[in-house]
Scaffold this active site. Structure first.
Site, PDB file in Angstrom:
ATOM      1  CB  SER A 145      -0.890   0.011   1.255  1.00 30.24           C
ATOM      2  OG  SER A 145      -1.520   1.258   1.440  1.00 30.24           O
ATOM      3  CE1 TYR A 158      -4.389  -2.196   4.918  1.00 29.75           C
ATOM      4  CE2 TYR A 158      -3.560   0.036   4.642  1.00 29.75           C
ATOM      5  CZ  TYR A 158      -4.034  -1.142   4.100  1.00 29.75           C
ATOM      6  OH  TYR A 158      -4.135  -1.280   2.735  1.00 29.75           O
TER       7      TYR A 158
END
Length: 264
Positions: A145, A158
């Site tokens: 990401s 995350y």
């Protein structure tokens, strides 16, 4: 990008980016084993995918070693081979740094980072055996990401997990290079999945998102799937240990941009 006849495992494939990758692979002649922790959603996605090619579904929690073992075994039983692994399964948990519970931190890292490690190690061991028999090497694609580089205070677990995935990708690439097995990652920016449904209903959220996206729009899952197809193909035969960031220009940005009217 010839992929016809290859076999892929795609985790987190019941929807969103994982579904789009499975769909793209099937359209290019790949046999696909989809996996997801949500069995109901995974089975529901299967009929539309079956119209495109040879596809199966296995319920799997990739943070659990036994589930990973069963996923690999069922793939080999069904298709007789594995050429491509896409580690797409991932979860988020929103909480401030001071409020994040240990069990929630552990759960996110177990799925996003440990799960990527477990699935990659199991499939890589199989791929190494293939290479030692004289068969072609495979490829592994991890889902990182832009938040492996950037940070969101309310998404500590995350962002930490995705930073780990990017580093794991580099280490795996070096470890598996002697066998010709390539390992790369994709780092999506803002992609129109269930995680971003609020940008369609909350104008302030949408404006904030677009103000940091030079291309002026939200990305589509199919755009990430096209990168996965490239990385899985021989067109990417000299690429390993890399993370390709598909973020509409966000990472290089050092300011906000004017929001342009969107066109349909």
């Amino acid at each position: 990008m010839a992929l016809d006849g290859k076999t892929a495992i795609v985790t987190g494939a019941a929807g969103g980016i994982g579904y789009a990758i499975a769909e793209r692979f099937l359209r290019q002649g790949v046999r696909v084993m989809t996996a997801d922790i949500d069995a109901e959603k995974g089975q529901k996605a299967l009929p539309d995918l079956e119209k495109l090619g040879d596809v199966r579904f296995v319920k799997a929690d990739i943070g659990k070693r036994l589930d990973v073992h069963n996923l690999l075994a069922e793939t080999i039983d069904a298709f007789g081979d594995v050429d491509i692994l896409v580690n797409n399964a991932g979860i988020v948990h929103a909480a401030g740094f001071l409020d994040l519970r240990e069990e929630d931190f552990d759960q996110v890292l177990e799925t996003n980072l440990k799960g990527t490690f477990l699935a990659s190690q199991a499939v890589a061991r199989y791929m190494v055996e293939k290479v030692e028999r004289g068969d072609a090497a495979g490829t592994i694609i991890n889902m990182s990401s832009i938040n492996a580089v950037l940070a969101i205070p309310e998404q500590l677990a995350y962002t930490v997990s995705k930073g780990g995935v990017s580093q794991l990708t580099r280490v795996m690439a070096l470890a598996l290079a002697p066998y010709g097995i390539r390992v790369n990652a994709i780092g999506p920016g803002s992609i129109m999945t269930d995680m971003l449904t609020n940008v369609n209903t909350d104008q302030s959220s949408r404006s904030r998102l677009l103000s940091r996206t030079p291309l002026g729009r939200v990305g589509e899952p199919a755009e990430i799937a096209s990168i996965a197809a490239f990385l899985a193909s021989d067109d990417a035969s000299y690429i390993t240990g890399q993370t390709i960031y598909a973020d509409g220009g966000r990472l290089p940005l050092n300011y906000t941009v004017d929001i342009r009217p969107e066109t349909s």
